[in-house]
Design a protein around this motif. Structure first.
Motif, PDB file in Angstrom:
ATOM      1  N   ASN A 199      -1.481  -4.093  -1.762  1.00 28.54           N
ATOM      2  CA  ASN A 199      -1.297  -3.590  -0.398  1.00 28.54           C
ATOM      3  C   ASN A 199      -0.601  -4.648   0.460  1.00 28.54           C
ATOM      4  O   ASN A 199       0.272  -4.331   1.273  1.00 28.54           O
ATOM      5  CB  ASN A 199      -2.646  -3.217   0.216  1.00 28.54           C
ATOM      6  CG  ASN A 199      -2.492  -2.275   1.389  1.00 28.54           C
ATOM      7  OD1 ASN A 199      -1.897  -1.216   1.286  1.00 28.54           O
ATOM      8  ND2 ASN A 199      -3.026  -2.673   2.538  1.00 28.54           N
TER       9      ASN A 199
ATOM     10  N   MET B 160       3.038  -4.633  -0.436  1.00 24.55           N
ATOM     11  CA  MET B 160       3.757  -3.519   0.176  1.00 24.55           C
ATOM     12  C   MET B 160       4.021  -3.775   1.657  1.00 24.55           C
ATOM     13  O   MET B 160       5.159  -3.640   2.132  1.00 24.55           O
ATOM     14  CB  MET B 160       2.970  -2.219   0.015  1.00 24.55           C
ATOM     15  CG  MET B 160       3.645  -1.016   0.665  1.00 24.55           C
ATOM     16  SD  MET B 160       2.627   0.479   0.662  1.00 24.55           S
ATOM     17  CE  MET B 160       1.384   0.035   1.892  1.00 24.55           C
TER      18      MET B 160
ATOM     19  N   HIS C 229      -0.741   3.027  -0.984  1.00 24.08           N
ATOM     20  CA  HIS C 229       0.042   2.855  -2.205  1.00 24.08           C
ATOM     21  C   HIS C 229      -0.764   3.290  -3.426  1.00 24.08           C
ATOM     22  O   HIS C 229      -1.974   3.497  -3.359  1.00 24.08           O
ATOM     23  CB  HIS C 229       0.473   1.396  -2.372  1.00 24.08           C
ATOM     24  CG  HIS C 229      -0.662   0.506  -2.780  1.00 24.08           C
ATOM     25  ND1 HIS C 229      -1.486  -0.133  -1.870  1.00 24.08           N
ATOM     26  CD2 HIS C 229      -1.155   0.172  -4.007  1.00 24.08           C
ATOM     27  CE1 HIS C 229      -2.414  -0.811  -2.504  1.00 24.08           C
ATOM     28  NE2 HIS C 229      -2.243  -0.650  -3.821  1.00 24.08           N
TER      29      HIS C 229
ATOM     30  N   SER D 271       5.576   9.674  -3.945  1.00 29.29           N
ATOM     31  CA  SER D 271       5.716   8.519  -3.055  1.00 29.29           C
ATOM     32  C   SER D 271       6.842   8.783  -2.078  1.00 29.29           C
ATOM     33  O   SER D 271       7.659   9.687  -2.279  1.00 29.29           O
ATOM     34  CB  SER D 271       6.021   7.251  -3.863  1.00 29.29           C
ATOM     35  OG  SER D 271       7.328   7.318  -4.413  1.00 29.29           O
TER      36      SER D 271
ATOM     37  N   CYS E 290       4.794   3.706  -2.857  1.00 28.67           N
ATOM     38  CA  CYS E 290       4.478   3.414  -1.456  1.00 28.67           C
ATOM     39  C   CYS E 290       4.533   4.717  -0.653  1.00 28.67           C
ATOM     40  O   CYS E 290       5.523   5.452  -0.726  1.00 28.67           O
ATOM     41  CB  CYS E 290       5.470   2.404  -0.891  1.00 28.67           C
ATOM     42  SG  CYS E 290       5.575   0.872  -1.841  1.00 28.67           S
TER      43      CYS E 290
END
Length: 391
Positions: A224, A227, A250, A272, A345
């Motif tokens: 995380n 991302m 994610h 995603s 993501c």
């Protein structure tokens, strides 16, 4: 040659059925509460969010709340999309409403229960091989060019390290060889533990029969951070039209291909908004990725145009970044073993707002083409009408 239709195994599809309104005691249809209506104990119904945010509205600060399921910044951002009648409501009521909206993306049911039990068993019994992988260490993880570009933060610096092979498909050097080796060893270590402990490994998705979800084995916080801190700035520049600036959750995993495992991956789209795909190794031949353009649900099975056709050969340590709706697949591996780290993501804000959209020409290649063709046709008709009037 016609491409196979994208598989829906990686995408959760839903359908709607129009229902008759419930009747009251007199046999007449009951009045449906207005979407903006507030009840005595809070909200009667979930409102329809506004497509365009109210940038003049100063959102509440949710940073002081410790039990939020999603990042505090997401609540503040989504608040600007609420109808005006909700903007002056108490913070706790706005929070309750936003939680109800976001709850639609929360897993539930028996499968979710088994998943929680699976995670608990790993948490209390699995001993990692490389503890340093579970906390993001930029200097150990990333190559210098990627780290410098993110530290600079400017669009010029970010684009300098990118290669755009086809519209919307970007590659760049990202992971150090030492990180790739340790991640491969960690995954192999986990799989040996699972086999010895007789734990059935939950696979990443419905299309891959091998691999593991890294979030499940304790890397969720690390991924995380990766991302939000390192991918989101790039996604905000490259994929703004598909929620790249509002990524908040994610799904991180590894997939494995070998002669005695999965050989290839069918034509599909990801669940995603933006996908990161990094080859970890090992030595292999074949397994090229192929891309065939970005499409909305309506046009996902359509033909690809020549400029949308791309094949890409993996390079260990190098990352591929593309929109989740970019149709793609992987050709069969012909020797060796290939393992890739994948990070799906997602943007809760983008997914919620997309429900109210009808025009996807800002990112769907087919919608854009039809919109341009429609504009040309209207122009031809207008010119024809003008000629007839002047004759």
């Amino acid at each position: 040659m016609k491409e196979p239709a994208p598989a829906t195994g990686d995408v959760v599809l839903s359908s709607r059925k129009r229902l008759k309104p419930p009747s009251n005691n007199n046999g007449q249809p009951s009045r449906r509460p207005r979407e903006e209506e507030l009840g005595r104990d809070g909200l009667v119904s979930i409102p329809r969010l506004l497509r365009t945010p109210n940038v003049n509205h100063k959102s509440e600060n949710y940073e002081d709340l410790e039990d939020l399921e999603y990042p505090a910044a997401l609540y503040s951002t989504m608040e600007q999309h609420l109808p005006s009648s909700f903007l002056n409501a108490p913070r706790e009521k706005k929070l309750a409403l936003l939680d109800r909206i976001l709850s639609k993306y929360r897993p539930n049911g028996e499968r979710a229960k088994k998943h929680r039990e699976y995670r608990e068993r790993i948490k209390h019994n699995y001993q990692p091989l490389h503890d340093e992988l579970y906390t993001l260490d930029p200097e150990r993880f990333f190559v210098k060019s990627f780290l410098d570009a993110v530290k600079d933060g400017s669009e010029v610096a970010l684009r300098r390290i990118l290669t755009e092979h086809s519209s919307g498909v970007f590659t760049f050097s990202m992971l150090k060889p030492s990180f790739c080796s340790k991640m491969l060893e960690e995954v192999e270590h986990f799989e040996r533990w699972a086999q010895e402990a007789r734990v059935k490994v939950m696979r990443p998705n419905t299309m891959n029969n091998y691999g593991a979800v890294l979030d499940d084995i304790g890397m969720e916080v690390m991924l995380n951070h990766l991302m939000l801190r390192y991918l989101k700035p790039m996604a905000a520049v490259l994929f703004l039209n598909v929620g790249g600036s509002s990524l908040d959750t994610h799904h991180g995993f590894v997939v494995e291909y070998a002669m005695d495992r999965d050989l290839d991956l069918g034509f599909h789209v990801d669940d995603s908004e933006v996908t990161l795909n990094v080859c970890l190794g090992k030595k292999f031949d074949g397994g090229e990725l192929f891309f065939r353009g970005v499409r909305c649900d309506k046009h996902v099975n359509g033909e690809a145009r020549s400029e949308e056709v791309l094949e890409y050969s993996h390079v260990p340590g190098d990352a591929i970044l593309h929109a989740g709706r970019h149709r793609h697949g992987a050709k069969a591996i012909t020797s060796g073993q290939r393992t890739n780290l994948i990070l799906w993501c997602r943007s809760s804000e983008f997914r919620e707002l997309k429900k109210y959209q009808r025009d996807f020409s800002s990112w769907c290649g087919e919608c854009l083409l039809r919109k341009k063709e429609g504009k040309k046709e209207r122009g031809r008709r207008l010119s024809s009408a003008k000629r007839q009037l002047s004759s």
